[in-house]
Design an enzyme around this catalytic site. Structure first.
Site, PDB file in Angstrom:
ATOM      1  N   HIS A   1      -4.790   1.872   7.447  1.00 39.38           N
ATOM      2  CA  HIS A   1      -3.418   2.405   7.483  1.00 39.38           C
ATOM      3  C   HIS A   1      -3.229   3.503   6.430  1.00 39.38           C
ATOM      4  O   HIS A   1      -2.732   4.592   6.738  1.00 39.38           O
ATOM      5  CB  HIS A   1      -2.428   1.248   7.252  1.00 39.38           C
ATOM      6  CG  HIS A   1      -0.994   1.657   7.218  1.00 39.38           C
ATOM      7  ND1 HIS A   1      -0.077   1.236   8.167  1.00 39.38           N
ATOM      8  CD2 HIS A   1      -0.290   2.438   6.348  1.00 39.38           C
ATOM      9  CE1 HIS A   1       1.113   1.764   7.877  1.00 39.38           C
ATOM     10  NE2 HIS A   1       1.013   2.488   6.773  1.00 39.38           N
ATOM     11  N   GLU A   2      -3.647   3.214   5.199  1.00 38.99           N
ATOM     12  CA  GLU A   2      -3.433   4.183   4.112  1.00 38.99           C
ATOM     13  C   GLU A   2      -4.317   5.414   4.295  1.00 38.99           C
ATOM     14  O   GLU A   2      -3.884   6.537   4.024  1.00 38.99           O
ATOM     15  CB  GLU A   2      -3.689   3.528   2.749  1.00 38.99           C
ATOM     16  CG  GLU A   2      -2.822   2.314   2.428  1.00 38.99           C
ATOM     17  CD  GLU A   2      -1.327   2.561   2.613  1.00 38.99           C
ATOM     18  OE1 GLU A   2      -0.890   3.714   2.473  1.00 38.99           O
ATOM     19  OE2 GLU A   2      -0.611   1.603   2.927  1.00 38.99           O
TER      20      GLU A   2
ATOM     21  N   CYS B   1       5.583   0.194   7.461  1.00 43.88           N
ATOM     22  CA  CYS B   1       5.221   1.366   6.666  1.00 43.88           C
ATOM     23  C   CYS B   1       6.435   1.743   5.831  1.00 43.88           C
ATOM     24  O   CYS B   1       7.550   1.829   6.360  1.00 43.88           O
ATOM     25  CB  CYS B   1       4.830   2.519   7.594  1.00 43.88           C
ATOM     26  SG  CYS B   1       4.391   4.020   6.706  1.00 43.88           S
ATOM     27  N   LEU B   2       6.223   1.968   4.528  1.00 48.98           N
ATOM     28  CA  LEU B   2       7.353   2.305   3.659  1.00 48.98           C
ATOM     29  C   LEU B   2       7.998   3.628   4.065  1.00 48.98           C
ATOM     30  O   LEU B   2       9.154   3.871   3.718  1.00 48.98           O
ATOM     31  CB  LEU B   2       6.892   2.382   2.199  1.00 48.98           C
ATOM     32  CG  LEU B   2       6.439   1.051   1.568  1.00 48.98           C
ATOM     33  CD1 LEU B   2       5.934   1.285   0.155  1.00 48.98           C
ATOM     34  CD2 LEU B   2       7.581   0.028   1.571  1.00 48.98           C
TER      35      LEU B   2
ATOM     36  N   GLY C   1       0.840  -1.184   0.000  1.00 49.78           N
ATOM     37  CA  GLY C   1       0.000   0.000   0.000  1.00 49.78           C
ATOM     38  C   GLY C   1       0.879   1.238   0.000  1.00 49.78           C
ATOM     39  O   GLY C   1       1.998   1.209   0.526  1.00 49.78           O
TER      40      GLY C   1
ATOM     41  N   GLN D   1       3.046   9.999   0.928  1.00 51.21           N
ATOM     42  CA  GLN D   1       4.310   9.268   1.020  1.00 51.21           C
ATOM     43  C   GLN D   1       5.223   9.530  -0.179  1.00 51.21           C
ATOM     44  O   GLN D   1       6.400   9.202  -0.134  1.00 51.21           O
ATOM     45  CB  GLN D   1       4.055   7.757   1.164  1.00 51.21           C
ATOM     46  CG  GLN D   1       3.353   7.388   2.468  1.00 51.21           C
ATOM     47  CD  GLN D   1       3.183   5.900   2.592  1.00 51.21           C
ATOM     48  OE1 GLN D   1       2.212   5.338   2.098  1.00 51.21           O
ATOM     49  NE2 GLN D   1       4.130   5.224   3.227  1.00 51.21           N
TER      50      GLN D   1
ATOM     51  N   HIS E   1      -2.817   7.900   6.568  1.00 50.98           N
ATOM     52  CA  HIS E   1      -1.813   8.775   5.931  1.00 50.98           C
ATOM     53  C   HIS E   1      -2.466  10.030   5.342  1.00 50.98           C
ATOM     54  O   HIS E   1      -1.881  11.114   5.378  1.00 50.98           O
ATOM     55  CB  HIS E   1      -1.090   8.029   4.798  1.00 50.98           C
ATOM     56  CG  HIS E   1       0.047   7.169   5.260  1.00 50.98           C
ATOM     57  ND1 HIS E   1       1.122   7.668   5.969  1.00 50.98           N
ATOM     58  CD2 HIS E   1       0.299   5.850   5.093  1.00 50.98           C
ATOM     59  CE1 HIS E   1       1.976   6.682   6.222  1.00 50.98           C
ATOM     60  NE2 HIS E   1       1.505   5.562   5.706  1.00 50.98           N
TER      61      HIS E   1
HETATM   62 ZN    ZN Z   1       2.377   3.735   5.809  1.00 56.60          ZN
END
Ligand code: ZN
Length: 168
Positions: free
Chosen positions: A136-137, A94-95, A46, A51, A140
């Site tokens: 989660h997304e 998380c990236l 995701g 991000q 963000h």
């Molecule tokens: Zn994340």
């Protein structure tokens, strides 16, 4: 195709509330394709627009590609319309916080509404990893990262491990 640089915590763009996209046009479709390329390149499932430094309400996900089948999804102007009362903590990476896994409490089932690339807004009933990924997304897009979902004590522990990892 473009691989975009991924913004990492504590960059302030990860704490920003993103603006609605409003409709589907070539610009958002192009952004979404670049985000998918970036997500696959980073071996994620995701990725949300902030991000990659774009403060718009769009995220991409692919829940099955690591199992061998690509199923990219583009979620524009998503909202969660229903949460289950059942909330369970589970490990999340998380990236934008590389190398750190945090146990984040999430509703086990949700209903979410978003606009797809075809311009149609639909409601989706989600459970399991799909429900976690969307929560989660969507966090963000509201300037919330996994650290923000932890108790102060738990946050101190995981954030300290991240700081150590990122120390020069
Ligand atoms: Zn994340």
């Amino acid at each position: 195709m473009a691989i975009l640089p991924i913004v990492t915590f504590p960059d302030e763009r990860l704490s920003s509330v993103c603006a609605p996209v409003g409709g589907v046009d070539d610009a958002v479709l192009h952004l979404a394709q670049d985000m998918l390329d970036t997500m696959y390149d980073a071996y994620g499932r995701g990725l949300a627009a902030p991000q990659v430094g774009v403060l718009q309400r769009v995220f991409v996900m692919d829940l099955s590609w690591k199992d061998g089948t690509r199923a990219p999804q583009v979620c524009i102007d998503p909202v969660i319309s229903w949460w289950s009362d059942d909330v369970v903590p589970g490990p999340e990476g998380c990236l934008s916080i590389p190398g750190v896994t945090a146990d984040v409490p999430r509703a086990t089932a949700i209903h979410a509404v978003w606009t797809s690339p075809d311009g149609v807004r639909r409601e989706h009933a989600l459970t399991g990893f799909a429900a976690i990924c969307v929560q989660h997304e969507l966090d963000h897009l509201n300037g919330i990262v996994t650290f923000d979902r932890l108790s102060p004590a738990a946050r101190q522990v995981v954030e300290a491990s991240y700081t150590v990892r990122c120390a020069p």
